[in-house]
Design an enzyme around this catalytic site. Structure first.
Site, PDB file in Angstrom:
ATOM      1  N   GLY A 159      67.258  17.654  -9.194  1.00 11.00           N
ATOM      2  CA  GLY A 159      66.927  16.776 -10.313  1.00 11.00           C
ATOM      3  C   GLY A 159      68.125  16.596 -11.218  1.00 11.00           C
ATOM      4  CB  SER A 160      71.044  15.838 -11.174  1.00 14.33           C
ATOM      5  OG  SER A 160      70.859  15.470  -9.820  1.00 14.33           O
ATOM      6  NE  ARG A 161      72.871  10.035 -17.319  1.00 14.69           N
ATOM      7  CZ  ARG A 161      72.793  10.000 -18.639  1.00 14.69           C
ATOM      8  NH1 ARG A 161      71.801  10.622 -19.260  1.00 14.69           N
ATOM      9  NH2 ARG A 161      73.694   9.367 -19.347  1.00 14.69           N
ATOM     10  CG  MET A 188      69.107  10.964  -8.620  1.00 15.75           C
ATOM     11  SD  MET A 188      70.271  11.700  -7.438  1.00 15.75           S
ATOM     12  CE  MET A 188      71.250  12.735  -8.537  1.00 15.75           C
TER      13      MET A 188
END
Length: 225
Positions: A187-189, A99
């Site tokens: 912002g990540s995963r 993301m």
């Protein structure tokens, strides 16, 4: 009507205080110098956009595993689930969804089931787009057990900018497929460990939509009679 609905999309409660702070700063900037105030307006609108929490239409057929996040499928690999879940070293197919700061960051359950375990582990804040982020970064893992006993793992992973993982469920919580369970700022995963033998129905580079995009159909791995 669709355009109006998209503009009026509610924001996640994690964004409320940020929206208030941005709006307050914007007022101060207008008092200091009018052009600065308009910069504040743009940033406030971006804040509202980042924390947007739109409704999604989740497929309901039994056996489907849907995406837990909006973003890009950046990795499909074979890996063991996080060791803190105590599932051993059995390898599963892992689908990773990255993301960026423009994606909706609300996380949704990939399947309907009961949360059997929630395990948080501190770690680094490497770029979440990297493969090693799954092992090195701060993460929060959920083990979800479906009614048929099949277990699915979903892992929230912090990134280079993301420094806050929010998980709203605890062990014993019953989740519906596509139900909101958390959010990650900014912002990540998310990693999803599919049922053993399940074949992913997505490809690297594909755009995924939380609660809607089908990652796999675990029923299809059952032996044919």
């Amino acid at each position: 009507m669709d355009s109006l609905t998209s503009i009026l999309t509610p924001i996640h409660r994690e964004g409320h205080r940020f929206a208030i702070i941005f709006a307050a700063v914007t007022i101060v900037l207008f008092l200091i110098w009018n052009p600065l105030g308009w910069i504040g307006v743009i940033l406030t609108l971006w804040c509202l956009y980042f924390f947007r929490d739109p409704d999604r239409v989740t497929p309901t057929r039994e056996g489907l595993v849907v995406s837990p996040a909006d973003g890009i499928v950046n990795l499909i690999t074979e890996a063991s689930p996080p060791e803190e879940l105590g599932l051993g070293d059995m390898v599963r197919t892992r689908v990773s969804i990255f993301m960026n700061v423009f994606n909706c960051h609300v996380n949704r359950a990939p399947v309907a089931g009961t949360v059997k375990r929630v395990a948080y582990r501190p770690g680094l804040f490497l770029n979440a787009d990297l493969d090693k982020a799954s092992d090195a970064n701060e993460r929060n893992s959920l083990l979800i057990e479906r009614a048929d006993g099949e277990q699915i793992v979903v892992v929230q992973i912090a990134g280079l900018v993301a420094r806050r993982i929010v998980c709203d469920v605890r062990e014993g919580h019953d989740l519906a497929a596509g139900e909101r369970f958390g959010i990650i700022r900014f912002g990540s995963r998310l990693d999803v460990y599919l049922p053993v033998g399940a074949i992913p129905l997505v490809a690297v580079g594909q755009t995924a939509i939380a609660g809607e995009t089908v990652l796999a159909d675990s029923i299809s791995v059952l032996p044919q009679v």
